[in-house]
Design an enzyme around this catalytic site. Structure first.
Site, PDB file in Angstrom:
ATOM      1  N   SER A   1      29.080  19.330  49.734  1.00 29.73           N
ATOM      2  CA  SER A   1      29.354  18.196  50.607  1.00 29.73           C
ATOM      3  C   SER A   1      30.679  18.379  51.319  1.00 29.73           C
ATOM      4  O   SER A   1      31.689  18.698  50.679  1.00 29.73           O
ATOM      5  CB  SER A   1      29.396  16.900  49.796  1.00 29.73           C
TER       6      SER A   1
ATOM      7  N   GLU B   1      48.549  33.916  35.226  1.00 33.37           N
ATOM      8  CA  GLU B   1      48.173  35.335  35.225  1.00 33.37           C
ATOM      9  C   GLU B   1      46.937  35.608  36.089  1.00 33.37           C
ATOM     10  O   GLU B   1      46.200  36.573  35.858  1.00 33.37           O
ATOM     11  CB  GLU B   1      47.950  35.827  33.790  1.00 33.37           C
TER      12      GLU B   1
ATOM     13  N   GLU C   1      44.456  32.439  45.016  1.00 27.52           N
ATOM     14  CA  GLU C   1      44.631  33.460  46.046  1.00 27.52           C
ATOM     15  C   GLU C   1      45.120  34.790  45.494  1.00 27.52           C
ATOM     16  O   GLU C   1      45.259  35.747  46.248  1.00 27.52           O
ATOM     17  CB  GLU C   1      45.586  32.946  47.121  1.00 27.52           C
TER      18      GLU C   1
ATOM     19  N   LYS D   1      47.840  44.009  45.748  1.00 22.97           N
ATOM     20  CA  LYS D   1      48.634  43.522  44.620  1.00 22.97           C
ATOM     21  C   LYS D   1      48.623  44.568  43.511  1.00 22.97           C
ATOM     22  O   LYS D   1      47.552  45.030  43.107  1.00 22.97           O
ATOM     23  CB  LYS D   1      48.055  42.196  44.111  1.00 22.97           C
TER      24      LYS D   1
END
Length: 510
Positions: free
Chosen positions: A42, A345, A52, A81
């Site tokens: 919805s 973490e 992220e 990363k």
């Protein structure tokens, strides 16, 4: 399996990262029209969308889904990363790095860090960081992908991504819908249960439609529309150990070249994340409301941004813990509907991935064998508890006593499973775990040392090699790592050459 017992229709309740990840994985695994898949979301119900930062197992998921990595990074405005930098955790003014990958290489069947512990006080041996290729690349701002040849130093690279959670959800949605997932835009107003079995039979939409299914995947967020509101599964509250219960998230302008790590900075009553993407920086302050006010938390967050904020801080409230059953009857919960450990973490997206891939390995038919359900719940409980203990370690160990919050978390009792790990490490630096554990021995070594837990000795098996000979081998490892880092392009150069967000989009990969 008889044909008439096959799962015919799967209904996923909720979109966002969890819903569309589930849809993408299930539609990839159930090929050739095995089952119809509906996803209901919805526009009136927002998604959290702050997950992220990721950890290396996401590369396995991307390969499973047949993604082209360059396209994925472009489409999600991602950066790479190599680990997490912790500031002010063990003590004020101190920082350490939890790297991906491993330290050095195991020698003579003994874990590398044991050799380092043995020789750490000798001249020239240096800090353990010097024996991690990802850490040294991180500090130099350099990156390359993992080499396939195990003899090459770059084969020691391990990495993950920082990406825009909204763009990631959209990318997963595109993959899933291309494989036949049917998106239904509506709000669920009722859940119909079978009077005899208690199973979910259907969900009722605000336009009157009734969507029936055999298997339901609850990705409805903290409220747990099916798993909790309908089935009343129950929640195991872990806030005794992890008192964080609120967060504020805000994007800001990107400043400088993107770093190769998530930064976690401890504050008086919590900690702050910083995640640099190609087009902006994501920031957030996770805090315990019992030890600070919302206003003070907001002020702390805004005072510690690198660039100009691009929006007002968005609040989030949560209770750390997990559902007592991740799978109950014919409902499997994923994402926030299943539990939440806080983002320290970067486990949130991984736990979605683990949940849906474990489901595929124990995929049911309409008989819903209880043995399959029990095994799934046992595996997910172990996964959550392992991650829980690892996160508690950051708060429990250390020297900070400069605020009521830090005095509280240091004094709080810890699970017996974590105490046993700490005692074992403090004795001889030993880390014993299962091969399939999410956080392997390198992670525990990095955080235990970083938080100030110093082993009293080392594994006697490390004494088999003469100290002078081992010192020479350590020196060789440092030299190889330095050469490997020097051969890499900078992080920005790698992105510019391969996956910058404004580069032309490659052809979609199936």
């Amino acid at each position: 399996m008889s044909e008439d017992q096959r799962i015919r229709r799967i209904v996923i309740v909720g979109g966002g990262t969890a819903g569309w990840m589930a849809a993408a994985v299930i539609s990839k695994n159930l090929a050739h029209g095995y089952a119809a898949i509906d996803l209901i979301e919805s526009p009136e119900i927002g998604t959290v969308g702050v997950g992220e930062a990721t950890i290396p197992p996401i590369l396995t998921l991307n390969r499973l889904l047949g993604m082209d990595e360059n396209e994925f990074v472009r489409r999600t405005q991602a950066t790479y990363k190599l680990g997490i930098q912790f500031r002010n955790w063990g003590r004020l003014g101190h920082e350490y790095i939890h790297p991906f990958g491993t330290y050095g290489a195991d020698l003579e069947g003994v874990q590398f860090h044991q050799h380092w512990l043995r020789l750490r006080d000798q001249p020239g041996v240096g800090e353990i960081d010097a024996y991690s290729l990802p850490i040294m690349a991180m500090k130099a701002g350099r990156f390359t992908r993992t080499a396939e040849d195990p003899r090459h130093v770059h084969s020691r690279m391990a990495y993950a991504y920082h990406f825009d959670a909204g763009l990631y959800g959209g990318f997963m949605r595109e993959l899933a819908m291309a494989r036949g997932v049917n998106r239904i835009e509506a709000k669920i107003v009722d859940v119909a249960l079978n009077a005899e079995t208690g199973f979910v039979e259907a969900v009722v939409l605000d336009d009157g439609r009734r969507i029936e299914g055999d298997l339901f995947i609850d990705c409805s967020g903290f409220r747990g529309l099916l798993i909790e509101q309908a089935l009343q599964t129950g929640y195991e509250d872990w806030s005794h150990w992890l008192p964080m219960d609120r967060a504020l998230a805000v994007p800001c302008e990107a400043v400088g070249a993107p770093t190769l790590y998530t930064r976690s900075t401890a504050h008086d009553a919590g900690w702050q994340w910083r995640i640099q993407l190609q087009h902006r920086t994501g920031n957030g302050h996770v805090y315990a409301s019992a030890f600070t006010s919302d206003e003070a938390a907001r002020d702390t967050l805004l005072a510690n941004l690198d660039g100009k904020p691009l929006a007002d801080p968005r609040p989030l409230r949560f209770v750390t813990g997990r559902r007592r059953k991740a799978w109950n009857k014919n409902v499997v919960s994923l994402g926030l509907a299943s539990g939440f450990l806080e983002p320290l973490e970067s486990t949130s997206i991984h736990l979605i991935q683990s949940g849906v891939t474990t489901l595929m390995s124990l995929f049911p038919d309409r008989r819903f064998d209880q043995a399959d359900i029990d095994k799934y719940n046992a595996l997910m409980r172990e996964e959550y508890e392992h991650a829980r203990d690892f996160i508690i370690l950051h708060y429990h160990a250390g020297e900070r006593d400069d605020s009521e919050f830090w005095r509280h978390v240091r004094a709080t009792d810890i699970p017996d499973s974590l105490k046993a790990r700490i005692d074992l490490f403090r004795s001889r630096g030993r880390v014993m775990g299962r091969h399939e554990d999410l956080f392997a021995h390198t992670s525990w070594v990095a955080v235990m040392l970083g938080q100030g837990i110093t082993p009293q000795g080392h594994d006697p098996m490390a004494d088999q090699i003469p100290a002078s000979q081992m010192a020479a081998r350590l020196a060789q490892i440092r030299t190889v790592i330095q050469s490997g880092v020097a051969a890499m392009p900078t992080h920005q150069q790698f992105i510019d050459r391969n996956c910058r967000a404004d580069l032309p989009v490659a052809k979609e990969h199936a």
